[in-house]
Write a protein that holds these residues in place. Structure first.
Motif, PDB file in Angstrom:
ATOM      1  N   ALA A 101       0.770  -1.059  -0.110  1.00 51.89           N
ATOM      2  CA  ALA A 101       0.125  -0.041  -0.008  1.00 51.89           C
ATOM      3  C   ALA A 101       0.974   1.408   0.050  1.00 51.89           C
ATOM      4  O   ALA A 101       0.181   2.402  -0.010  1.00 51.89           O
ATOM      5  N   ARG A 102       2.311   1.162   0.019  1.00 53.72           N
ATOM      6  CA  ARG A 102       3.305   2.315   0.046  1.00 53.72           C
ATOM      7  C   ARG A 102       2.802   3.231  -1.045  1.00 53.72           C
ATOM      8  O   ARG A 102       2.823   4.593  -0.763  1.00 53.72           O
ATOM      9  N   LEU A 103       2.327   2.856  -2.317  1.00 50.13           N
ATOM     10  CA  LEU A 103       2.282   3.666  -3.400  1.00 50.13           C
ATOM     11  C   LEU A 103       0.691   3.571  -3.838  1.00 50.13           C
ATOM     12  O   LEU A 103       0.657   4.117  -4.978  1.00 50.13           O
ATOM     13  N   ALA A 104      -0.122   3.368  -2.744  1.00 50.60           N
ATOM     14  CA  ALA A 104      -1.363   3.261  -3.089  1.00 50.60           C
ATOM     15  C   ALA A 104      -2.023   4.614  -3.146  1.00 50.60           C
ATOM     16  O   ALA A 104      -1.361   5.739  -2.860  1.00 50.60           O
ATOM     17  N   MET A 105      -2.885   5.237  -3.866  1.00 53.85           N
ATOM     18  CA  MET A 105      -3.547   6.369  -4.162  1.00 53.85           C
ATOM     19  C   MET A 105      -3.888   6.915  -2.782  1.00 53.85           C
ATOM     20  O   MET A 105      -4.447   6.238  -2.052  1.00 53.85           O
ATOM     21  N   GLU A 106      -3.608   8.133  -2.720  1.00 48.36           N
ATOM     22  CA  GLU A 106      -3.729   8.999  -1.387  1.00 48.36           C
ATOM     23  C   GLU A 106      -5.333   9.213  -1.234  1.00 48.36           C
ATOM     24  O   GLU A 106      -5.831   9.419  -2.063  1.00 48.36           O
ATOM     25  N   ARG A 107      -5.997   8.868  -0.007  1.00 44.55           N
ATOM     26  CA  ARG A 107      -7.003   9.019   0.139  1.00 44.55           C
ATOM     27  C   ARG A 107      -7.633  10.570   0.901  1.00 44.55           C
ATOM     28  O   ARG A 107      -8.585  10.721   0.816  1.00 44.55           O
ATOM     29  N   ARG A 108      -6.709  10.839   1.618  1.00 39.50           N
ATOM     30  CA  ARG A 108      -6.761  12.194   2.311  1.00 39.50           C
ATOM     31  C   ARG A 108      -6.675  13.512   1.485  1.00 39.50           C
ATOM     32  O   ARG A 108      -5.905  13.380   0.335  1.00 39.50           O
ATOM     33  N   THR A 109      -7.498  14.582   1.617  1.00 39.04           N
ATOM     34  CA  THR A 109      -7.373  15.864   0.804  1.00 39.04           C
ATOM     35  C   THR A 109      -6.966  16.847   1.937  1.00 39.04           C
ATOM     36  O   THR A 109      -5.905  17.080   2.447  1.00 39.04           O
ATOM     37  N   ILE A 110      -7.991  17.640   2.169  1.00 42.84           N
ATOM     38  CA  ILE A 110      -7.861  18.862   2.796  1.00 42.84           C
ATOM     39  C   ILE A 110      -8.089  18.470   4.241  1.00 42.84           C
ATOM     40  O   ILE A 110      -8.209  19.566   5.162  1.00 42.84           O
TER      41      ILE A 110
END
Length: 487
Positions: A9-18
C-alpha cells in the motif's frame, strides 16, 4: 497502529485531501522533508533562476553570494511554514483560514493558484524540451504533453509517490548537476569570466530578490508535505530539514546557473536545455542530463499540480462545507489543473527567461504579505494554538472574513508598489535606487508590524489547540460540516 504501512500500500492512491490527518495515519521522519525539497530544487528552473542574475547585469562573483542571501532569508520564512504541518495536520492554505477567515482565505488562494499554474507551465516548457531531446522529437508541444501526463499520474497517486520522486531526484540531481559543474570548469576558463564587474547594489539586490522569491513562493504549500509527519515531530527538526534541503539544493542549482550564464553569454539564452545537453558531452551523457532535467522538473511539477488541486479544493469547500471528495473527483481536479498548465506551456514558450524573471518578482509582491500575516499570527499572536475544527466552519471562531488580516494584506501589497522593479512597472522609489528592487523586504516588514499591532487587540486564539475527535480510518474527519461525498 498506523495504517497503509504495508509494502503493497506504500504507493497506493492517497485518500486524504484537505481534512485533518488522523494520528493513526501519521508517518515518516523530518529527513523526508530534506530529500523532497532538495530534490525539488536541484532542477533546471532553479539553474535558470540563478542565471537570470547574471543575464540581467550582475557579475557571477557577486550574484552567487547574493543568491545565497536571498535563499537563506526566504528559506527561513518557507521552513517556518513547514513546521506548522506536523502540529496541525492540515494543508497550508487551510491553516491560513485562522488568519483570513474561511471565506477570506479565498483571496490569496486565487493568487496561489495562478502561481502554481505559472510555475507548472514554465517548468513544462523546459521539461518538454528535454523530453524531445531524449526521444528525438522535433515538436516541443509533444514533449510538453508527455511531461504533463507523467505529472498527472504522480500527482494523482499523491503524497507517498511525490516523496519517493523527491528521493530519486535528490540522488539524480547530485550526480547530474555535479557532473555538469565539473564539465563547466573543464570546458571553460570560468575564472576568466567572473570578477570583471565591480559591486553594483541594484543587480546585487535583484539577485537577492530572485533567491528570496524562489523560496517564498513555496510558502503557500510547503506544509502540505509535512502534515503527515507524527504530531510529536520536533518543530526544530522539521524546520531545519526543510530549510537545509531547500536552501542547499537551490543554491547549488543557482550557482551552476550563474556560472553557466557567465561563461556562455548569449549562447545560453535561446536554448537553456540544449546548452546543458551540449555541455554534457557525448550523446549518451547528454541523454542522461536530459533525464536529470526531466526527473527534477517532474518532482517540482507534481508539487505544483498537487498544491493547485489542494488550493482549488480549499476554495470550493469554503462555500459548500465539505472536507473530503471522492477519489474520482480528486483525480479529475488534478488532471484538469495539469491540462490547463500544459495549454499555457504550449502557448507561452517564447521569451521564457524574461517572462520568468518578471513572473517571480511579481509573485514576491503578493506572497510576502501573506507569509508575514500567517507567521506573525501563528507564532506570535496565537502562539501555535489553533482551533482546528473551526478552520472548516464559517460560523466558528475564525468566521467567514477577517477584516484585520485582509486589510493588512491589501496594505502589504500596496506599500510595495513604489518599490517595484519589473518589466511592466518600475516604482518611483526604485528609480531613485538605480533600479534596486527591495519591494519584498518592505512588504514583509510593513505587513508584519501593522498586523501585529492590530491583531494583538482583535485576535481570539484558543487557550490551547483544539483538535477534532480521531476518526476511524474509513470515516471522514469530525469537526467538519458534511460527510464524504461522491464527487
Amino acid at each position: 497502529m498506523p495504517v497503509e504501512q504495508d509494502s503493497g500500500a506504500r504507493l497506493a492512491m492517497e485518500r486524504r485531501t484537505i481534512e485533518v490527518i488522523p494520528d493513526a495515519e501519521r508517518h515518516g521522519t523530518p529527513l523526508s522533508q530534506f530529500t523532497l525539497w532538495f530534490g525539488a530544487n536541484m532542477q533546471i528552473t532553479a539553474i535558470v533562476d540563478g542565471a537570470l542574475a547574471v543575464v540581467f547585469g550582475a557579475d557571477a562573483l557577486w550574484a552567487i553570494p547574493a543568491l545565497l542571501v536571498g535563499n537563506v532569508l526566504g528559506g527561513i520564512v518557507m521552513a517556518l511554514h513547514s513546521a506548522q504541518g506536523p502540529r496541525l495536520g492540515v494543508p497550508q492554505m487551510i491553516s491560513s483560514r485562522a488568519q483570513f477567515g474561511v471565506y477570506g482565505a479565498v483571496l490569496p488562494l486565487l493568487l496561489v493558484i495562478l502561481m502554481y499554474l505559472g510555475f507548472a507551465a514554465t517548468g513544462s516548457v523546459l521539461a518538454g524540451q528535454a523530453v524531445c531531446e531524449m526521444l528525438h522529437i522535433d515538436n516541443t508541444n509533444v514533449g510538453i504533453l508527455i511531461f504533463g501526463a507523467l505529472t498527472a499520474v504522480i500527482a494523482v497517486t499523491g503524497y507517498r509517490l511525490i516523496h519517493l520522486a523527491g528521493r530519486v531526484a535528490t540522488v539524480i540531481g547530485v550526480l547530474g548537476l555535479g557532473y555538469l559543474m565539473i564539465r563547466l570548469f573543464t570546458q571553460y576558463d570560468v575564472g576568466a569570466h567572473v570578477g570583471d564587474k565591480g559591486f553594483d547594489a541594484a543587480t546585487f539586490l535583484l539577485a537577492v530578490g530572485l533567491g528570496a522569491g524562489w523560496q517564498l513562493t513555496f510558502g503557500p504549500y510547503v506544509a502540505d508535505y509535512s502534515r503527515y509527519l507524527p504530531r510529536d515531530t520536533s518543530d526544530r527538526a522539521t524546520f531545519w530539514s526543510t530549510f537545509c534541503g531547500s536552501v542547499i539544493g537551490s543554491q547549488i542549482a543557482m550557482t551552476l546557473g550563474a556560472l553557466t550564464a557567465a561563461v556562455a553569454g548569449k549562447a545560453f539564452l535561446p536554448d537553456q536545455v540544449g546548452f546543458l545537453g551540449d555541455l554534457a558531452g557525448p550523446a549518451f551523457l547528454a541523454f542522461l542530463i536530459y533525464l536529470v532535467i526531466v526527473v527534477g522538473k517532474l518532482t517540482v511539477n507534481c508539487l505544483n499540480a498537487y498544491g493547485g488541486f489542494m488550493s482549488i479544493l480549499t476554495i470550493v469547500t469554503a462555500f459548500d462545507g465539505r472536507s473530503r471528495i471522492s477519489s474520482a473527483a480528486r483525480a479529475a481536479y488534478i488532471v484538469g489543473f495539469t491540462a490547463v498548465s500544459v495549454v499555457i506551456a504550449m502557448a507561452a514558450s517564447a521569451d521564457f527567461l524574461d517572462n520568468f524573471k518578471n513572473f517571480v518578482l511579481m509573485l514576491l509582491m503578493v506572497f510576502t504579505p501573506w507569509s508575514a500575516i500567517n507567521l506573525v499570527d501563528y507564532y506570535v499572536i496565537s502562539r501555535e494554538r489553533v482551533d482546528i475544527p473551526a478552520l472548516y466552519d464559517p460560523r466558528g471562531r475564525y468566521g467567514k472574513w477577517n477584516v484585520t488580516a485582509l486589510t493588512c494584506y491589501v496594505v502589504g501589497v500596496g506599500v510595495q508598489i513604489p518599490f517595484l522593479a519589473t518589466k511592466l512597472y518600475t516604482g518611483p522609489i526604485t528609480e531613485k535606487l538605480d533600479g534596486a528592487d527591495i519591494s519584498w523586504i518592505v512588504g514583509l516588514a510593513v505587513t508584519s508590524v501593522i498586523y501585529y499591532l492590530w491583531a494583538r487587540r482583535t485576535a481570539n486564539p484558543p487557550a490551547e489547540t483544539i483538535r477534532p475527535a480521531e476518526p476511524r480510518p474509513d470515516e471522514p474527519t469530525p469537526g467538519t460540516h458534511a460527510p464524504a461525498l461522491a464527487g
